[in-house]
Motif scaffolding. Structure first.
Motif, PDB file in Angstrom:
ATOM      1  N   SER A  50       0.867  -1.187   0.000  1.00  0.00           N
ATOM      2  CA  SER A  50       0.000   0.000   0.000  1.00  0.00           C
ATOM      3  C   SER A  50       0.900   1.231   0.000  1.00  0.00           C
ATOM      4  O   SER A  50       2.120   1.108   0.214  1.00  0.00           O
ATOM      5  CB  SER A  50      -0.895   0.016   1.253  1.00  0.00           C
ATOM      6  OG  SER A  50      -0.099   0.167   2.417  1.00  0.00           O
ATOM      7  N   GLY A  51       0.298   2.395  -0.182  1.00  0.00           N
ATOM      8  CA  GLY A  51       1.077   3.633  -0.086  1.00  0.00           C
ATOM      9  C   GLY A  51       1.649   3.792   1.313  1.00  0.00           C
ATOM     10  O   GLY A  51       2.791   4.247   1.498  1.00  0.00           O
ATOM     11  N   THR A  52       0.866   3.409   2.317  1.00  0.00           N
ATOM     12  CA  THR A  52       1.326   3.513   3.700  1.00  0.00           C
ATOM     13  C   THR A  52       2.472   2.534   3.960  1.00  0.00           C
ATOM     14  O   THR A  52       3.433   2.866   4.669  1.00  0.00           O
ATOM     15  CB  THR A  52       0.146   3.242   4.652  1.00  0.00           C
ATOM     16  OG1 THR A  52      -0.922   4.138   4.275  1.00  0.00           O
ATOM     17  CG2 THR A  52       0.506   3.477   6.097  1.00  0.00           C
ATOM     18  N   ASN A 116      -2.825  16.703   0.377  1.00  0.00           N
ATOM     19  CA  ASN A 116      -4.192  16.186   0.420  1.00  0.00           C
ATOM     20  C   ASN A 116      -4.718  16.345   1.837  1.00  0.00           C
ATOM     21  O   ASN A 116      -4.162  15.730   2.736  1.00  0.00           O
ATOM     22  CB  ASN A 116      -4.144  14.698   0.013  1.00  0.00           C
ATOM     23  CG  ASN A 116      -5.398  13.932   0.392  1.00  0.00           C
ATOM     24  OD1 ASN A 116      -6.432  14.520   0.681  1.00  0.00           O
ATOM     25  ND2 ASN A 116      -5.290  12.614   0.407  1.00  0.00           N
ATOM     26  N   ASP A 137       5.720  12.896  -2.009  1.00  0.00           N
ATOM     27  CA  ASP A 137       4.520  12.101  -2.243  1.00  0.00           C
ATOM     28  C   ASP A 137       3.760  12.794  -3.366  1.00  0.00           C
ATOM     29  O   ASP A 137       3.180  13.865  -3.174  1.00  0.00           O
ATOM     30  CB  ASP A 137       3.683  12.032  -0.953  1.00  0.00           C
ATOM     31  CG  ASP A 137       2.431  11.164  -1.120  1.00  0.00           C
ATOM     32  OD1 ASP A 137       1.924  11.061  -2.250  1.00  0.00           O
ATOM     33  OD2 ASP A 137       1.944  10.632  -0.107  1.00  0.00           O
ATOM     34  N   SER A 159       0.720   6.582  -3.549  1.00  0.00           N
ATOM     35  CA  SER A 159      -0.306   5.596  -3.237  1.00  0.00           C
ATOM     36  C   SER A 159      -0.828   5.182  -4.613  1.00  0.00           C
ATOM     37  O   SER A 159      -1.656   5.881  -5.209  1.00  0.00           O
ATOM     38  CB  SER A 159      -1.431   6.210  -2.390  1.00  0.00           C
ATOM     39  OG  SER A 159      -2.512   5.294  -2.372  1.00  0.00           O
ATOM     40  N   THR A 161      -2.720   2.981  -5.309  1.00  0.00           N
ATOM     41  CA  THR A 161      -4.147   2.704  -5.133  1.00  0.00           C
ATOM     42  C   THR A 161      -4.987   3.744  -5.878  1.00  0.00           C
ATOM     43  O   THR A 161      -6.118   3.453  -6.286  1.00  0.00           O
ATOM     44  CB  THR A 161      -4.484   2.823  -3.618  1.00  0.00           C
ATOM     45  OG1 THR A 161      -3.497   2.144  -2.858  1.00  0.00           O
ATOM     46  CG2 THR A 161      -5.856   2.310  -3.303  1.00  0.00           C
ATOM     47  N   LYS A 162      -4.427   4.945  -6.012  1.00  0.00           N
ATOM     48  CA  LYS A 162      -5.206   6.084  -6.494  1.00  0.00           C
ATOM     49  C   LYS A 162      -5.122   6.188  -8.025  1.00  0.00           C
ATOM     50  O   LYS A 162      -5.590   5.305  -8.705  1.00  0.00           O
ATOM     51  CB  LYS A 162      -4.729   7.353  -5.784  1.00  0.00           C
ATOM     52  CG  LYS A 162      -4.639   7.205  -4.247  1.00  0.00           C
ATOM     53  CD  LYS A 162      -5.992   6.985  -3.632  1.00  0.00           C
ATOM     54  CE  LYS A 162      -6.047   6.762  -2.134  1.00  0.00           C
ATOM     55  NZ  LYS A 162      -4.901   6.576  -1.319  1.00  0.00           N
TER      56      LYS A 162
END
Ligand code: PLP
Length: 326
Positions: A50-52, A116, A137, A159, A161-162
């Motif tokens: 994940s990004g995290t 963000n 980021d 991330s 994911t985005k």
């Protein structure tokens, strides 16, 4: 089409491991996705779960107890939460205004371009002049709009994911490193800690990347138009938009009004996350508390026709809330 290989093992050849042997070390779909990400950002890509997970790997894999991270104020709140968690392991974090120079005496500078949900842009030149390595980021910019390694950054974080995967069905993070040796260290850390990206999301990322450029340009065009129109609505107190990308935020009168707007939409999905083909909006104070204005709404603009998006937003924003009748 990219190929998807779900194997967790690959047979030795003549008694010796080949390029691939066990999925936690590397797998063909991930290596192909990393090669593409490396091309897009002009560096060496490393994928994470994940990004995290990617952010945790950078902090834990490259820093030492007692080191300090200078984190952009107003960056994705989960990044601050992560660094707070890592304080137990001796990592310190100070926040600073990323539109100016980072503070002295820190060991890593962490920027977000744009942040963000505040949508501020960092001063990349001032950060590059700082002696510490710089992470940007760039989740909300994507390489379509910004390639931070060309502006002196040492690491780009996404991330994935985005926007990169783009369809709200793959959880992934990526770090693109300027230096090969940093990528090798992150790969080693990833294997040892097991925060790996599985083949299926890597396959979806490769498919998503084929349309990244078209999606992001269309999202930018629509977001710019919506930001301009939102500024003209009396119910909208402030609009934040950096001028590119598909992410914007705007403020309505307060938490009740934000809740009313969220629940009055029909086309735009009321959900968290961003960067997908479907537009998504939510009030951020539910997650971030007092760190954001109570009426702040974050909008991730998708690929729907812009006039349909505008109708949905304008209808939700112009219906007077019950409090106005009281
Ligand atoms: N960075 C930014 C800018 C984000 O918006 C997010 C998630 O919203 C993350 C990092 C964390 O990524 P993930 O949810 O893939 O762990």
């Amino acid at each position: 089409m990219p190929s998807l290989d779900r194997s967790t093992l690959w047979p030795y050849r003549g008694g010796e491991p080949g390029e691939f042997y066990y999925q936690r070390y590397a797998h063909p779909t991930g290596v192909e996705a990393e090669r593409r990400l490396g091309e897009l950002d002009g560096g060496y890509g490393v994928l994470f779960a994940s990004g995290t997970g990617a952010a945790a790997a950078v902090a834990l894999g490259l820093l030492a107890p007692g080191d300090t991270i200078a984190l952009a104020e107003g960056a994705y709140f989960g990044t601050g939460v992560l660094f707070g968690e890592l304080a137990r392991w001796g990592l310190r974090c100070v926040e600073f205004d990323q539109t100016g120079a980072p503070p002295d005496g820190v060991h890593l500078v962490w920027l977000e371009a744009p942040s963000n949900p505040f949508l501020t842009m960092p001063d990349l030149e001032a950060a590059a002049a700082h002696p510490a390595p710089v992470v940007v980021d760039a989740t909300a910019s994507t390489p379509v709009h910004l390639r931070p390694l060309e502006h002196g950054a040492d690491f780009v974080l996404h991330s994935a994911t985005k926007y990169l995967a783009g369809h709200d069905d793959a959880l992934l993070g990526a770090v693109v490193c300027k230096r090969d040796e940093d990528a090798a260290r992150l790969q080693e850390f990833r294997t040892r800690t097991g925060i790996v990206a599985a083949p299926d999301p890597c396959f979806l990322l490769l498919r998503g990347l084929k349309t990244l450029d078209v999606r992001v340009h269309r999202q930018t065009k629509s977001a710019r138009e919506l930001a301009d129109r939102l500024k003209q609505l009396p119910a909208v107190l402030e609009v934040r938009y950096p001028g590119f990308g598909g992410l914007l935020s705007f403020d309505v009168a307060g938490a009740d009004e934000a809740r009313r707007v969220e629940t009055s939409l029909s086309l735009i999905t009321n959900a968290t996350s961003l960067g997908g083909v479907d537009s998504v909006l939510e009030s951020r104070s539910r997650w971030e508390g007092d760190r954001v204005p109570p009426g702040l709404l974050r909008l991730s603009v998708g690929l729907e026709p812009v006039e349909d998006l505008w109708d949905d937003l304008a209808r939700a924003l112009e219906i007077p809330g019950p409090s106005l009748h009281a």
